[in-house]
Scaffold this motif. Structure first.
Motif, PDB file in Angstrom:
ATOM      1  N   LYS A   1      43.092  30.805  54.806  1.00 44.05           N
ATOM      2  CA  LYS A   1      42.642  31.604  55.950  1.00 44.05           C
ATOM      3  C   LYS A   1      42.274  33.018  55.520  1.00 44.05           C
ATOM      4  O   LYS A   1      41.329  33.597  56.020  1.00 44.05           O
ATOM      5  N   HIS A   2      43.084  33.578  54.608  1.00 46.95           N
ATOM      6  CA  HIS A   2      42.880  34.972  54.208  1.00 46.95           C
ATOM      7  C   HIS A   2      43.336  35.163  52.767  1.00 46.95           C
ATOM      8  O   HIS A   2      44.323  34.545  52.344  1.00 46.95           O
ATOM      9  N   PRO A   3      42.634  36.014  51.990  1.00 51.35           N
ATOM     10  CA  PRO A   3      43.038  36.242  50.595  1.00 51.35           C
ATOM     11  C   PRO A   3      44.503  36.675  50.435  1.00 51.35           C
ATOM     12  O   PRO A   3      45.152  36.343  49.442  1.00 51.35           O
ATOM     13  N   SER A   4      45.035  37.408  51.438  1.00 50.02           N
ATOM     14  CA  SER A   4      46.420  37.898  51.334  1.00 50.02           C
ATOM     15  C   SER A   4      47.445  36.768  51.434  1.00 50.02           C
ATOM     16  O   SER A   4      48.622  36.971  51.154  1.00 50.02           O
ATOM     17  N   ASP A   5      46.996  35.556  51.827  1.00 48.08           N
ATOM     18  CA  ASP A   5      47.909  34.408  51.834  1.00 48.08           C
ATOM     19  C   ASP A   5      48.281  34.011  50.407  1.00 48.08           C
ATOM     20  O   ASP A   5      49.296  33.358  50.177  1.00 48.08           O
ATOM     21  N   VAL A   6      47.430  34.387  49.448  1.00 46.06           N
ATOM     22  CA  VAL A   6      47.618  33.959  48.060  1.00 46.06           C
ATOM     23  C   VAL A   6      47.838  35.142  47.120  1.00 46.06           C
ATOM     24  O   VAL A   6      48.619  35.061  46.173  1.00 46.06           O
ATOM     25  N   LEU A   7      47.148  36.267  47.389  1.00 47.46           N
ATOM     26  CA  LEU A   7      47.150  37.386  46.448  1.00 47.46           C
ATOM     27  C   LEU A   7      47.752  38.658  47.036  1.00 47.46           C
ATOM     28  O   LEU A   7      47.602  38.929  48.229  1.00 47.46           O
ATOM     29  N   ASN A   8      48.388  39.447  46.165  1.00 48.82           N
ATOM     30  CA  ASN A   8      48.907  40.758  46.530  1.00 48.82           C
ATOM     31  C   ASN A   8      48.404  41.793  45.546  1.00 48.82           C
ATOM     32  O   ASN A   8      48.160  41.486  44.369  1.00 48.82           O
ATOM     33  N   VAL A   9      48.263  43.040  46.000  1.00 52.89           N
ATOM     34  CA  VAL A   9      47.931  44.142  45.097  1.00 52.89           C
ATOM     35  C   VAL A   9      48.993  44.192  44.005  1.00 52.89           C
ATOM     36  O   VAL A   9      50.194  44.112  44.278  1.00 52.89           O
ATOM     37  N   GLY A  10      48.538  44.300  42.741  1.00 51.52           N
ATOM     38  CA  GLY A  10      49.480  44.375  41.612  1.00 51.52           C
ATOM     39  C   GLY A  10      49.711  43.047  40.924  1.00 51.52           C
ATOM     40  O   GLY A  10      50.245  43.007  39.813  1.00 51.52           O
ATOM     41  N   ASP A  11      49.327  41.929  41.569  1.00 53.61           N
ATOM     42  CA  ASP A  11      49.498  40.624  40.924  1.00 53.61           C
ATOM     43  C   ASP A  11      48.693  40.566  39.627  1.00 53.61           C
ATOM     44  O   ASP A  11      47.553  41.030  39.581  1.00 53.61           O
ATOM     45  N   VAL A  12      49.291  39.991  38.593  1.00 56.46           N
ATOM     46  CA  VAL A  12      48.568  39.737  37.345  1.00 56.46           C
ATOM     47  C   VAL A  12      48.129  38.272  37.378  1.00 56.46           C
ATOM     48  O   VAL A  12      48.962  37.370  37.512  1.00 56.46           O
ATOM     49  N   ILE A  13      46.812  38.042  37.311  1.00 56.31           N
ATOM     50  CA  ILE A  13      46.289  36.684  37.492  1.00 56.31           C
ATOM     51  C   ILE A  13      45.315  36.313  36.372  1.00 56.31           C
ATOM     52  O   ILE A  13      44.764  37.187  35.695  1.00 56.31           O
ATOM     53  N   LYS A  14      45.116  34.996  36.200  1.00 59.21           N
ATOM     54  CA  LYS A  14      44.103  34.496  35.268  1.00 59.21           C
ATOM     55  C   LYS A  14      42.813  34.256  36.043  1.00 59.21           C
ATOM     56  O   LYS A  14      42.838  33.655  37.120  1.00 59.21           O
ATOM     57  N   VAL A  15      41.706  34.736  35.495  1.00 67.87           N
ATOM     58  CA  VAL A  15      40.415  34.537  36.157  1.00 67.87           C
ATOM     59  C   VAL A  15      39.377  34.074  35.135  1.00 67.87           C
ATOM     60  O   VAL A  15      39.544  34.239  33.931  1.00 67.87           O
ATOM     61  N   LYS A  16      38.294  33.500  35.666  1.00 69.34           N
ATOM     62  CA  LYS A  16      37.179  33.079  34.826  1.00 69.34           C
ATOM     63  C   LYS A  16      35.932  33.794  35.336  1.00 69.34           C
ATOM     64  O   LYS A  16      35.756  33.973  36.544  1.00 69.34           O
ATOM     65  N   VAL A  17      35.063  34.220  34.418  1.00 71.11           N
ATOM     66  CA  VAL A  17      33.831  34.918  34.803  1.00 71.11           C
ATOM     67  C   VAL A  17      32.823  33.902  35.335  1.00 71.11           C
ATOM     68  O   VAL A  17      32.497  32.925  34.661  1.00 71.11           O
ATOM     69  N   LEU A  18      32.350  34.138  36.560  1.00 66.74           N
ATOM     70  CA  LEU A  18      31.310  33.277  37.153  1.00 66.74           C
ATOM     71  C   LEU A  18      29.923  33.807  36.826  1.00 66.74           C
ATOM     72  O   LEU A  18      29.045  33.067  36.407  1.00 66.74           O
ATOM     73  N   SER A  19      29.733  35.111  37.060  1.00 71.35           N
ATOM     74  CA  SER A  19      28.428  35.725  36.772  1.00 71.35           C
ATOM     75  C   SER A  19      28.598  37.224  36.583  1.00 71.35           C
ATOM     76  O   SER A  19      29.569  37.815  37.063  1.00 71.35           O
ATOM     77  N   VAL A  20      27.632  37.828  35.862  1.00 69.30           N
ATOM     78  CA  VAL A  20      27.666  39.272  35.600  1.00 69.30           C
ATOM     79  C   VAL A  20      26.279  39.849  35.857  1.00 69.30           C
ATOM     80  O   VAL A  20      25.278  39.328  35.358  1.00 69.30           O
ATOM     81  N   ASP A  21      26.216  40.920  36.658  1.00 72.67           N
ATOM     82  CA  ASP A  21      24.971  41.649  36.877  1.00 72.67           C
ATOM     83  C   ASP A  21      25.180  43.040  36.281  1.00 72.67           C
ATOM     84  O   ASP A  21      25.758  43.924  36.920  1.00 72.67           O
TER      85      ASP A  21
END
Length: 712
Positions: free
Chosen positions: A681-701
């Motif tokens: 429903k909302h990003p805050s359901d999963v993420l909080n400020v300060g969380d250290v997470i793994k991400v993958k690059v989708l695209s770069v402009d």
């Protein structure tokens, strides 16, 4: 209204608990104190829930006050009857009360008031009755050139104006139409000038149901309208609403009824719809504001509760081009050891000189962490720092921290009082270093809305935003507690029960008499009376005290119970100092917690809190969170490739995603659709400020500096 009953229903709590909270608030107790030290009275609700109850109570009391005012105003006009009284009693929101008062509110000059002055109200009543007869014959009776009624057409038009205003003032009709509009209307926006490009292009031809539109879109459209890029309307077919009005008011099929029908159409087009359009727009904005404020508050809470990097000497770097990069070294307690200005973005000679200065500072003070502000020249400073670290043997890591509000703080009276010997530009560097060492202690010195972890914060109702954010700061400070002998006046003033004046008096007492030796000594501070002591004592720590309970969150009112508990389990207060109470919970459980609570004359929640505190005295709840991500090297946005996996720190959570620092100076966006495999429903359901997470690059402009990331 029975507030306890109402609140118990709305918050799904026992009525007894709701009444206790009302009583505790009315007695002047602070929310942190109620949440922490009166758990038996409210069933262990947290501070956020109690704050919500407090805000709702204030609204309900305001509602009742206005209900009474409107009752007295209508009664004073001699117009009160059982029907109006019942409607007022039933009204559950302020707009309903205002709609009931609407027909009786003093009006400026209107078409209807002019018609009434011409004596046309009896004709309006006759037409509205819709009985058979000749409209022309009845209208002729009201022709009176002296009153300004020259023809029967003028008489009929005046009567219609009166009917239209009466229809517009009908509370039941307004309520029904508002519900129809809420459920069926669209919020539409068009470009004021399609040729004029802007950040609002997405909304140049936009429409979304009023019932479904997201809050951040409402705020964007509102801002676009204020800046004259957009024209905004509420769109609903008029017949959908007029059918309701006609069904309620048109009672026959004669010429009187046709006149009423025409008056209803005029009422809807000229009076009702423009008014309801404003109300619906205001409702959408208010709802969006509340959502944005709640999200800002959540982000702020998570930012303030970031784990401190304790026990390390830190260097703060406040980047800049022309005026150079300000550097400050602070010891583990935040005391300033040294300052300098370096020029890592100037000539090669200046870069080498700057490297020497930074390396010497690291070696001289054995600095282990570097905090870099994320403002102008941050990227270059980060690359320069990474190079320096790679060229020395000392184990050093760095982190880019938000410098939002640092310049405001450095120019404040508070900063001048703390660091009178330093130039204000160097004070910013000190603040940046301390933000890494202890985010909470440093960020409380800054006005919460300047911290910058929200969206559209400058568009919010500023009083409401400040109240919400101040509540968050208060809750965080009291959750962590404050060292009575080292806390700044800014930190102390956020402790429950302590005003700015009293916090100043505490610091003045400390400077005059030396460190506090106990909590009880607080009672000697000027203007800190028994009530203030009761509210604040449990949240203040005195590590220097001979009584180890003074360095825990156990409230002085429970010291006797705490000592009895230790005795019951075969311990003494000395065991608190030695940290040898790890089995206290087990021993108390053997006795039986309910049994032990009864023997000690306290409630079970208080007993459980005492056990937790004594098992880990001086515990900082932030230490249980994952540590912040510190780096030793840096990437350029040009180094990023699609599919590259990285670790990052969540910097801001917004309605449509989250911004993540992946170490390339420019934060990347994880859109809400890329946060989870499951629909959320909302990003805050999963993420909080300060969380250290793994991400993958989708695209770069690289041209626009935009990075799209995914967590999938």
């Amino acid at each position: 209204m029975n507030y306890a009953t109402k609140l118990s229903e709305e918050f799904n709590i026992k009525e007894e608990y709701a009444q206790n909270i009302i009583n505790l608030l009315d007695e002047g107790n602070t929310i942190p104190f109620i949440a922490r030290y009166r758990k038996e009275m409210h069933g262990t609700l947290d501070d956020q829930t109690i704050r919500s109850i407090s805000e709702r109570l204030e609204y309900l009391r305001g509602l009742d006050k206005r209900r009474e005012e409107v009752y007295n105003l209508i009664d004073g006009l001699g117009k009160m009857n059982d029907e109006i009284a019942a409607a007022l009693e039933k009204a559950s929101v302020l707009t309903e009360i205002e709609d009931i008062y609407r027909p009786y509110r003093p009006k400026r000059k209107t078409r209807a008031s002019v018609a009434k002055e011409k004596g046309l109200e009896p004709l309006a009543d006759l037409i509205f009755a819709q009985e058979n007869g000749s409209l022309s014959q009845e209208a002729q009776k009201y022709i009176d050139p002296e009153k300004g009624v020259e023809t029967e057409e003028e008489a009929i038009q005046g009567a219609m104006d009166i009917i239209a205003e009466n229809v517009s003032d009908n509370a039941e009709i307004r309520k029904r139409l508002k519900n129809i509009i809420r459920l069926n209307a669209f919020l539409r926006s068009k470009a004021a000038d399609p040729e004029n490009d802007s950040v609002y292009r997405l909304y140049y031809d936009f429409g979304e149901p009023v019932s479904k539109i997201a809050g951040h879109r409402v705020l964007a459209i509102d801002r676009g309208e204020r800046e004259n890029f957009l024209k905004v309307t509420i769109d609903i077919p008029p017949e959908k609403c007029l059918n309701i009005v006609n069904r309620l008011l048109v009672r026959s099929d004669n010429e009187f009824s046709q006149t009423v029908k025409s008056a209803c159409e005029d009422a809807y087009t000229r009076l009702i719809f423009p008014s309801l359009e404003r109300e619906i727009r205001n409702e959408l904005t208010e709802k969006a504001d509340e959502q944005a404020i709640a999200l800002f508050a959540l982000n702020l809470r998570n930012l303030l509760m970031q784990p401190p990097v304790k026990g390390h000497t830190a260097i703060g770097l406040d980047p800049g081009y022309r005026t150079g990069c300000k550097l400050a070294v602070v010891d583990p307690t935040g005391r300033v050891l040294d300052t300098a200005v370096i020029y890592p973005t100037h000539s090669q000679a200046q870069i080498q000189k700057s490297k020497t200065t930074l390396k010497n500072m690291i070696k001289k003070y054995n600095a282990e962490i570097i905090a870099i502000g994320n403002g102008t020249a941050s990227k270059e400073t980060e690359m320069f720092t990474a190079e320096c670290i790679s060229e020395i043997d000392n184990k050093v890591s760095y982190m880019v921290v938000s410098e939002a509000g640092a310049s405001v703080y450095s120019a404040s009276k508070l900063a001048a009082a703390e660091m009178p010997e330093l130039d204000l530009t160097l004070r910013s560097a000190v603040s940046i270093a301390r933000r890494l060492q202890d985010p909470l202690a440093e960020l409380v010195k800054i006005e919460p809305k300047a911290i910058g972890v929200g969206q559209y914060q400058h568009d919010m109702p500023q009083k409401r935003l400040s109240e919400a954010l101040d509540g968050v700061v208060e809750d965080c400070v009291n959750t962590v507690g404050a060292d009575l002998n080292t806390a700044s006046p800014a930190l102390l003033s956020r402790v429950a029960g302590i005003s700015k004046t009293v916090s100043g008096n505490i610091v003045a007492y400390r400077e005059e008499n030396g460190a506090f030796k106990s909590r009880a000594e607080l009672k000697k501070v000027s203007k800190l009376g028994p009530k203030a002591f009761e509210q604040c004592a449990g949240f203040l720590r005195v590590p220097e005290s001979a009584d180890p309970l003074d360095n825990t969150a156990v409230h002085p009112e429970s010291y006797a119970a705490a000592r009895q508990l230790l005795e019951l389990c075969g311990y003494t207060t000395e065991d608190i100092k030695n940290g040898s109470l790890s089995e206290l919970n087990q021993k108390a459980s053997t006795i039986g917690l309910d049994n032990a609570a009864e023997k000690l004359g306290i409630g079970r929640p208080t007993l459980e809190d005492i056990i937790t505190e004594l098992s880990k005295p001086g515990r900082d709840p932030r230490d249980e969170l994952p540590p912040p991500l510190l780096r030793t090297d840096v990437l350029d946005i040009k180094d990023l490739k699609e599919g590259m996996e990285l670790k990052g720190t969540v910097r801001n959570v917004i309605d449509f995603g989250a911004f993540v620092d992946i170490g390339v100076h420019q934060d990347g966006l994880v859109h809400i659709s890329q946060i989870s495999e499951k629909r959320i429903k909302h990003p805050s359901d999963v993420l909080n400020v300060g969380d250290v997470i793994k991400v993958k690059v989708l695209s770069v402009d690289t041209e626009k500096g935009r990075i799209s990331l995914t967590m999938k």
